[in-house]
Write a protein that holds these residues in place. Structure first.
Motif, short mmCIF file in Angstrom:
data_model
loop_
_atom_site.label_atom_id
_atom_site.label_comp_id
_atom_site.label_asym_id
_atom_site.label_seq_id
_atom_site.Cartn_x
_atom_site.Cartn_y
_atom_site.Cartn_z
N ARG A 88 79.89 54.92 25.36
CA ARG A 88 78.52 55.33 25.07
C ARG A 88 78.01 54.69 23.79
O ARG A 88 76.86 54.27 23.70
CB ARG A 88 78.42 56.86 24.97
N GLU A 89 78.90 54.63 22.79
CA GLU A 89 78.52 53.99 21.54
C GLU A 89 78.29 52.50 21.74
O GLU A 89 77.34 51.92 21.20
CB GLU A 89 79.59 54.23 20.47
N SER A 90 79.17 51.86 22.53
CA SER A 90 79.02 50.43 22.80
C SER A 90 77.72 50.15 23.54
O SER A 90 76.97 49.23 23.19
CB SER A 90 80.20 49.92 23.64
N LEU A 91 77.43 50.95 24.58
CA LEU A 91 76.22 50.73 25.35
C LEU A 91 74.98 51.24 24.62
O LEU A 91 73.87 50.76 24.86
CB LEU A 91 76.34 51.38 26.73
N GLY A 92 75.16 52.21 23.72
CA GLY A 92 74.05 52.64 22.89
C GLY A 92 73.64 51.53 21.94
O GLY A 92 72.45 51.23 21.76
N ALA A 93 74.65 50.88 21.33
CA ALA A 93 74.37 49.72 20.48
C ALA A 93 73.73 48.61 21.31
O ALA A 93 72.82 47.91 20.86
CB ALA A 93 75.66 49.22 19.83
N ASN A 94 74.22 48.46 22.56
CA ASN A 94 73.65 47.46 23.46
C ASN A 94 72.17 47.74 23.75
O ASN A 94 71.35 46.82 23.81
CB ASN A 94 74.43 47.45 24.77
N LEU A 95 71.83 49.02 23.92
CA LEU A 95 70.45 49.37 24.23
C LEU A 95 69.51 48.95 23.10
O LEU A 95 68.46 48.35 23.33
CB LEU A 95 70.33 50.87 24.48
N VAL A 96 69.92 49.25 21.86
CA VAL A 96 69.12 48.85 20.70
C VAL A 96 69.04 47.33 20.60
O VAL A 96 67.97 46.75 20.41
CB VAL A 96 69.72 49.45 19.41
N ALA A 97 70.19 46.67 20.75
CA ALA A 97 70.23 45.21 20.64
C ALA A 97 69.44 44.55 21.74
O ALA A 97 68.80 43.51 21.51
CB ALA A 97 71.69 44.73 20.67
N SER A 98 69.46 45.13 22.95
CA SER A 98 68.71 44.55 24.07
C SER A 98 67.22 44.56 23.79
O SER A 98 66.50 43.60 24.10
CB SER A 98 69.01 45.31 25.37
N VAL A 99 66.74 45.65 23.20
CA VAL A 99 65.32 45.73 22.85
C VAL A 99 64.97 44.65 21.84
O VAL A 99 63.94 43.97 21.96
CB VAL A 99 64.99 47.13 22.28
N ILE A 100 65.86 44.44 20.86
CA ILE A 100 65.60 43.43 19.83
C ILE A 100 65.62 42.03 20.42
O ILE A 100 64.73 41.21 20.14
CB ILE A 100 66.64 43.55 18.70
N GLU A 101 66.62 41.73 21.25
CA GLU A 101 66.73 40.38 21.78
C GLU A 101 65.62 40.05 22.77
O GLU A 101 65.10 38.93 22.79
CB GLU A 101 68.10 40.13 22.40
N VAL A 102 65.23 41.04 23.57
CA VAL A 102 64.10 40.82 24.47
C VAL A 102 62.82 40.63 23.67
O VAL A 102 61.97 39.80 24.01
CB VAL A 102 63.96 41.99 25.47
#
Length: 445
Positions: free
Chosen positions: A153-167
């Protein structure tokens, strides 16, 4: 590993915690896709195909969709960690083949993470701070490993934030390019100009290999199956939605980049999108876009390390790797042994190869895995399960097999040697593990 007959439906018991819903899964696949492939490899594609970057992207999209259809059926039919290795085992029941498929998948994740670690420590970071590349890559991998150990959850939570930034970063490129082109800048004629150094067909196939790397993500997602809520419904929606999203973004980026900069300039750039932004003349601090690109690269590396560690866990659960790989932290329920092994191997690989070569190696490894998955889904059409699942016509995996073979024929000898080295290492590990299991059985007897 033997063909199991245990429940495989959404409610099937699992050693891992089912904590991932459709939105997080969608973000996982998008984040795994919209990473270094577009931020760092646009230049490589331009070197092969000139300004017609959009064409190999379309070719890669079609191939990706074909194989994604296969995975949508297999994942929803057999929602377990392990991915293609599990499918090969169900289809053929040959332990060595099952192990080899899983090992190549694991190797592809490690290779990609190493490539992205090198990309992270390269020119995008240099636009912000001047630090030695090798130590930076090692520290980078260690930090990602700590996130992975913390929990999915922490890994994919970090992914969710990072995905918003990269997009957001890619949207910035698209908007700035649109403003520049709308104001009369750019040269649309470049969109039909092939590289003068290669025959068009040869160039398109060569660029398609790199472009295909940009669409990878669905196999990584297959190894999250034991941690997804209601996978039969979540996977098809997240999978095709993420690939469609990536395709739209990639094509807009490719069109803008080709019109704004000559192909020769893109081909010689190690930070092509940074150069595209600069060429628009619109004020944007280089460090800001460099930071966004670094987040995208870090996000991709984290997700491939998560995937590789789950493959190791799945193989251990199936008896194809030592039991230690299936050990999980008591509270976090993360496969810590597999995570640490992946981290150590990734650190070792950061000292070998450049980003483009490692990316091509990843594609070759995954094409071999995809061949196995596409053959497996044809064999398993006759296998019935007691829950609803996604299904594709037989022609889809057949076309995917043909497309994968065509791309394999375009790989260079050096890349093939790297893949053969992986196969040799995997074979040794398999027989060593097999001997160890036999010793355990004799002691228990």
């Amino acid at each position: 590993m033997t063909n199991d007959t245990t429940a495989t439906g959404p409610a099937a018991p699992t050693g891992l915690k089912r904590a991932v819903g459709t939105p997080l899964l969608f973000a996982f696949i998008v984040g795994d896709t919209l990473g270094a492939g577009i931020y760092t490899l646009v230049g490589s594609m331009a070197g092969d195909v000139g300004g017609v970057i959009w064409l190999p992207l379309l070719v890669a999209l079609v191939i990706a969709l074909l194989t994604a259809g296969t995975y949508a059926e297999l994942i929803t039919k057999y929602p377990h960690a392990g991915g293609a290795a599990r499918y090969a085992d169900r289809a053929f029941g040959v332990p060595y083949l099952s192990f080899l498929v899983g090992f190549l998948m694991m190797a592809s994740g490690i290779t990609t993470a190493a490539a992205l670690a090198n990309a992270f420590a390269g020119d995008y970071l240099a636009a912000i701070i001047d630090v030695p590349a090798a130590p930076t890559a090692v520290v980078f991998i260690i930090l990602l490993t700590l996130i992975n150990l913390r929990g999915v959850r922490e890994s994919l939570g970090a992914n969710l934030v990072a995905s918003v930034i990269e997009v957001s970063g890619l949207v910035i490129v698209i908007v700035l390019a649109a403003v520049f082109i709308g104001g009369g800048g750019g040269d649309p004629a470049r969109l039909l100009e092939f590289s003068p150094d290669r025959a068009p067909v040869e160039g398109v196939f060569a660029a398609s290999i790199i472009a295909f790397f940009s669409f990878l993500g669905f196999e990584a997602a297959a190894n999250m199956a034991e941690e997804v809520k209601n996978p039969s419904k979540a996977y098809p929606r997240a999978l095709f939605g993420a690939i469609g999203t990536a395709a739209v973004v990639y094509l807009l980026i490719a069109l803008g980049a080709a019109m704004i900069l000559p192909a020769a300039d893109l081909a010689t750039s190690t930070g092509p999108l940074l150069d595209v932004v600069a060429a628009t003349g619109i004020a944007l601090p280089p460090w800001l876009f460099g930071l966004i690109a670094l987040v995208a690269i870090a996000n991709g590396a984290l997700l491939f390390m998560v995937m590789a560690s789950r493959v190791g866990y799945g193989l251990a659960e199936s008896g194809l790797l030592p039991k230690a790989f299936s050990r999980v932290l008591p509270n976090r329920r993360t496969p810590w042994v597999s995570i640490v092994v992946v981290a150590v191997a990734t650190i070792g690989l950061t000292f070998l190869g450049d980003v483009a070569t490692l990316a091509e190696t990843t594609v070759l490894l995954l094409l071999l895995v995809f061949l196995s998955a596409n053959v497996s889904v044809l064999v398993l059409k006759k296998d019935k399960v007691d829950h609803k699942h996604f299904s594709v016509p037989r022609v889809v995996p057949v076309l995917a097999i043909i497309a994968s073979i065509v791309l394999l024929t375009q790989q260079t000898g050096v890349v093939w040697l790297g893949a053969l080295a992986y196969i040799a290492i995997g074979s040794v590990l398999f027989f060593v593990a097999r001997a160890g299991r036999k010793r355990e059985e004799r002691k228990a007897a």
